[in-house]
Motif scaffolding. Structure first.
Motif, PDB file in Angstrom:
ATOM      1  N   SER A   1      48.210  58.953 137.858  1.00 49.58           N
ATOM      2  CA  SER A   1      46.807  58.987 137.480  1.00 49.58           C
ATOM      3  C   SER A   1      45.901  59.376 138.640  1.00 49.58           C
ATOM      4  O   SER A   1      44.920  60.096 138.461  1.00 49.58           O
ATOM      5  CB  SER A   1      46.388  57.622 136.923  1.00 49.58           C
ATOM      6  OG  SER A   1      45.005  57.579 136.657  1.00 49.58           O
ATOM      7  N   GLU A   2      46.238  58.930 139.858  1.00 55.79           N
ATOM      8  CA  GLU A   2      45.328  59.080 140.983  1.00 55.79           C
ATOM      9  C   GLU A   2      45.705  60.186 141.965  1.00 55.79           C
ATOM     10  O   GLU A   2      44.867  60.614 142.762  1.00 55.79           O
ATOM     11  CB  GLU A   2      45.220  57.751 141.741  1.00 55.79           C
ATOM     12  CG  GLU A   2      44.692  56.607 140.888  1.00 55.79           C
ATOM     13  CD  GLU A   2      44.614  55.301 141.649  1.00 55.79           C
ATOM     14  OE1 GLU A   2      44.329  55.348 142.868  1.00 55.79           O
ATOM     15  OE2 GLU A   2      44.838  54.236 141.038  1.00 55.79           O
ATOM     16  N   ALA A   3      46.943  60.637 141.949  1.00 52.81           N
ATOM     17  CA  ALA A   3      47.359  61.667 142.912  1.00 52.81           C
ATOM     18  C   ALA A   3      46.683  62.995 142.602  1.00 52.81           C
ATOM     19  O   ALA A   3      46.412  63.317 141.445  1.00 52.81           O
ATOM     20  CB  ALA A   3      48.879  61.831 142.876  1.00 52.81           C
ATOM     21  N   SER A   4      46.429  63.756 143.644  1.00 54.86           N
ATOM     22  CA  SER A   4      45.780  65.056 143.472  1.00 54.86           C
ATOM     23  C   SER A   4      46.789  66.193 143.334  1.00 54.86           C
ATOM     24  O   SER A   4      46.397  67.332 143.098  1.00 54.86           O
ATOM     25  CB  SER A   4      44.858  65.333 144.662  1.00 54.86           C
ATOM     26  OG  SER A   4      45.592  65.306 145.884  1.00 54.86           O
ATOM     27  N   CYS A   5      48.075  65.907 143.491  1.00 62.01           N
ATOM     28  CA  CYS A   5      49.097  66.949 143.414  1.00 62.01           C
ATOM     29  C   CYS A   5      49.935  66.775 142.153  1.00 62.01           C
ATOM     30  O   CYS A   5      49.782  65.806 141.402  1.00 62.01           O
ATOM     31  CB  CYS A   5      49.989  66.911 144.652  1.00 62.01           C
ATOM     32  SG  CYS A   5      50.917  65.380 144.851  1.00 62.01           S
ATOM     33  N   ASP A   6      50.830  67.725 141.908  1.00 64.83           N
ATOM     34  CA  ASP A   6      51.726  67.650 140.765  1.00 64.83           C
ATOM     35  C   ASP A   6      52.699  66.488 140.934  1.00 64.83           C
ATOM     36  O   ASP A   6      52.956  66.026 142.057  1.00 64.83           O
ATOM     37  CB  ASP A   6      52.517  68.949 140.613  1.00 64.83           C
ATOM     38  CG  ASP A   6      51.626  70.149 140.323  1.00 64.83           C
ATOM     39  OD1 ASP A   6      50.419  69.955 140.131  1.00 64.83           O
ATOM     40  OD2 ASP A   6      52.160  71.274 140.307  1.00 64.83           O
ATOM     41  N   MET A   7      53.252  66.019 139.820  1.00 61.96           N
ATOM     42  CA  MET A   7      54.195  64.898 139.883  1.00 61.96           C
ATOM     43  C   MET A   7      55.332  65.125 138.899  1.00 61.96           C
ATOM     44  O   MET A   7      55.116  65.506 137.747  1.00 61.96           O
ATOM     45  CB  MET A   7      53.486  63.584 139.590  1.00 61.96           C
ATOM     46  CG  MET A   7      54.340  62.354 139.858  1.00 61.96           C
ATOM     47  SD  MET A   7      53.332  60.864 139.991  1.00 61.96           S
ATOM     48  CE  MET A   7      54.637  59.634 140.264  1.00 61.96           C
ATOM     49  N   LEU A   8      56.532  64.879 139.375  1.00 66.01           N
ATOM     50  CA  LEU A   8      57.742  65.050 138.568  1.00 66.01           C
ATOM     51  C   LEU A   8      58.347  63.668 138.310  1.00 66.01           C
ATOM     52  O   LEU A   8      58.682  62.938 139.249  1.00 66.01           O
ATOM     53  CB  LEU A   8      58.745  65.946 139.303  1.00 66.01           C
ATOM     54  CG  LEU A   8      60.120  66.160 138.670  1.00 66.01           C
ATOM     55  CD1 LEU A   8      59.998  66.752 137.280  1.00 66.01           C
ATOM     56  CD2 LEU A   8      60.970  67.073 139.556  1.00 66.01           C
ATOM     57  N   ILE A   9      58.464  63.306 137.040  1.00 66.16           N
ATOM     58  CA  ILE A   9      59.015  62.017 136.645  1.00 66.16           C
ATOM     59  C   ILE A   9      60.468  62.215 136.221  1.00 66.16           C
ATOM     60  O   ILE A   9      60.755  63.004 135.322  1.00 66.16           O
ATOM     61  CB  ILE A   9      58.214  61.400 135.486  1.00 66.16           C
ATOM     62  CG1 ILE A   9      56.731  61.310 135.856  1.00 66.16           C
ATOM     63  CG2 ILE A   9      58.765  60.033 135.123  1.00 66.16           C
ATOM     64  CD1 ILE A   9      56.439  60.450 137.062  1.00 66.16           C
ATOM     65  N   VAL A  10      61.374  61.485 136.860  1.00 59.82           N
ATOM     66  CA  VAL A  10      62.809  61.657 136.640  1.00 59.82           C
ATOM     67  C   VAL A  10      63.371  60.411 135.969  1.00 59.82           C
ATOM     68  O   VAL A  10      63.207  59.300 136.476  1.00 59.82           O
ATOM     69  CB  VAL A  10      63.540  61.900 137.976  1.00 59.82           C
ATOM     70  CG1 VAL A  10      65.031  62.132 137.734  1.00 59.82           C
ATOM     71  CG2 VAL A  10      62.919  63.078 138.721  1.00 59.82           C
ATOM     72  N   PRO A  11      64.035  60.538 134.815  1.00 59.22           N
ATOM     73  CA  PRO A  11      64.583  59.363 134.132  1.00 59.22           C
ATOM     74  C   PRO A  11      65.782  58.786 134.861  1.00 59.22           C
ATOM     75  O   PRO A  11      66.510  59.497 135.557  1.00 59.22           O
ATOM     76  CB  PRO A  11      64.979  59.907 132.755  1.00 59.22           C
ATOM     77  CG  PRO A  11      65.260  61.357 132.997  1.00 59.22           C
ATOM     78  CD  PRO A  11      64.290  61.786 134.067  1.00 59.22           C
ATOM     79  N   ARG A  12      65.968  57.501 134.686  1.00 58.19           N
ATOM     80  CA  ARG A  12      67.131  56.830 135.256  1.00 58.19           C
ATOM     81  C   ARG A  12      68.378  57.273 134.512  1.00 58.19           C
ATOM     82  O   ARG A  12      68.362  57.400 133.288  1.00 58.19           O
ATOM     83  CB  ARG A  12      66.963  55.311 135.137  1.00 58.19           C
ATOM     84  CG  ARG A  12      68.119  54.501 135.702  1.00 58.19           C
ATOM     85  CD  ARG A  12      67.752  53.023 135.738  1.00 58.19           C
ATOM     86  NE  ARG A  12      67.476  52.510 134.413  1.00 58.19           N
ATOM     87  CZ  ARG A  12      68.397  51.985 133.612  1.00 58.19           C
ATOM     88  NH1 ARG A  12      69.660  51.936 134.005  1.00 58.19           N
ATOM     89  NH2 ARG A  12      68.071  51.526 132.424  1.00 58.19           N
ATOM     90  N   PRO A  13      69.491  57.521 135.218  1.00 56.55           N
ATOM     91  CA  PRO A  13      70.725  57.933 134.539  1.00 56.55           C
ATOM     92  C   PRO A  13      71.137  56.915 133.488  1.00 56.55           C
ATOM     93  O   PRO A  13      71.048  55.706 133.694  1.00 56.55           O
ATOM     94  CB  PRO A  13      71.745  57.998 135.686  1.00 56.55           C
ATOM     95  CG  PRO A  13      70.923  58.208 136.914  1.00 56.55           C
ATOM     96  CD  PRO A  13      69.644  57.473 136.674  1.00 56.55           C
TER      97      PRO A  13
END
Length: 348
Positions: free
Chosen positions: A280-292
């Motif tokens: 929500s607060e970061a100014s850059c892109d974000m990649l969310i990776v699921p747990r195996p």
């Protein structure tokens, strides 16, 4: 994700949605991956669209116009990023359609929010649900594309989710090595001070804690076979959200890669609600990776003192008693090795 061979980018033709397509095109070019661009036309939500098209146009023409917009976008990215994409307009419920399409790709790329005429068809609740449930890495694009990702920050909690995030980050980095970061957030020092433990013992305890966590971070990278990968490790004390955002800003990170614990709500990945707040607060892109799926239930890394999984938890009272005992031993000339190491650091 051992290889990046297929990418899905979805757009609602908003600024953020089209930036997501451009980022996906650049990634497809870098990895030699197939790119699929998708627009979901929600039949139930088409009434607001009539203000843009025309009240007299039927649904088939709305679909044709959306397909034409996708083709123009595909031509643009072909010239800009040397990437050929397939385009598709699907009539259906956005979340269900995206989930079905994501089953056949390695990476899903979405814009953070919509500002165009199609606002509401892809963003908001749909994005939140994708981040919670999708079993593929989801890249949330928040910035215009200005080149390949250069500085990739990976905040970790030393769990299986962190393993997955580091593996994917290793695939995403290009110009620089990845930056692995852990925030130490605990009341350890406050407990020791409340117990009257001498300040020099607290400082020594802090050095030992930092050394143990740093070693554990490096062992994690080595266990993943990345010990020869250019990688920077950093620690900071403080709240995980503030510490991560501060470190990302100081680093000039253009991508944050975070692991998801695979629980039931968007807030419950990485360390509690950390990833959702960073997103929500970061100014850059974000990649969310699921747990195996085959990993054991996540256990958050302790910020008090990294320990083997078989060791019991130490409560605050026991911690204070132990530190006080060490302080007494140090006063009487024992704890020789730790004392010498501390004195050496102070004299330098």
């Amino acid at each position: 994700m051992t290889s990046l061979t297929s990418i899905l980018a979805a757009t609602d033709f908003s600024v953020d949605g089209n930036n997501a397509v451009r980022r996906a095109a650049l990634l497809a070019h870098e990895h030699g991956a197939c790119l699929r661009i998708l627009h979901v036309l929600n039949a139930a939500g088409c009434r607001p669209l009539r203000d843009w098209f025309s009240p007299t146009l039927d649904f088939d023409l709305k679909e044709a116009q959306a397909r034409d917009a996708l083709r123009r976008l595909a031509v643009e990215i072909s010239g800009a990023y040397d990437s050929t994409a397939s385009v598709e307009v699907i009539v259906g419920e956005p979340f269900e359609t995206l989930m079905q399409a994501s089953e056949h790709v390695d990476l899903v790329v979405l814009g953070r929010r919509g500002h165009g005429r199609f606002k509401g068809l892809l963003v908001g609740r749909t994005l939140d649900r994708m981040l919670r449930i999708c079993r593929r890495p989801v890249l949330v694009v928040k910035t215009p594309v200005q080149g390949a990702y250069r500085r990739v920050l990976v905040p970790i909690d030393l769990t299986a989710s962190s393993d997955a995030a580091i593996r994917v980050a290793d695939r995403m980095r290009r110009e620089e090595g990845m930056h692995v970061f852990h925030a130490i957030h605990s009341r350890r020092e406050a407990v020791l001070r409340d117990a009257g433990v001498p300040e020099h013992v607290i400082r020594e305890s802090r050095l030992m804690e930092e050394s143990a966590i740093s070693a554990r971070m490096r062992r994690q990278a080595a266990r993943l076979g990345l010990d020869s990968t250019p990688m920077n490790f950093a620690l900071a004390y403080g709240h995980p959200v503030r510490s991560t955002l501060r470190h990302a800003h100081g680093l000039g990170a253009d991508l944050i890669v975070a692991g998801k614990q695979g629980r039931s709500t968007l807030g419950n990945f990485l360390l509690g609600s950390v990833s959702s707040r960073v997103l929500s607060e970061a100014s850059c892109d974000m990649l969310i990776v699921p747990r195996p799926l085959d990993s054991s239930p996540p256990q958050a890394a302790t910020a008090v003192a990294p320990r083997q999984d078989s060791e019991p938890c130490v409560d605050n009272a026991a911690l204070a008693r132990s530190a006080a005992a060490h302080a007494g031993a140090l006063t009487h000339g024992h704890w020789i090795h730790n004392k010498a190491r501390f004195v050496s650091r102070r004299s330098s």
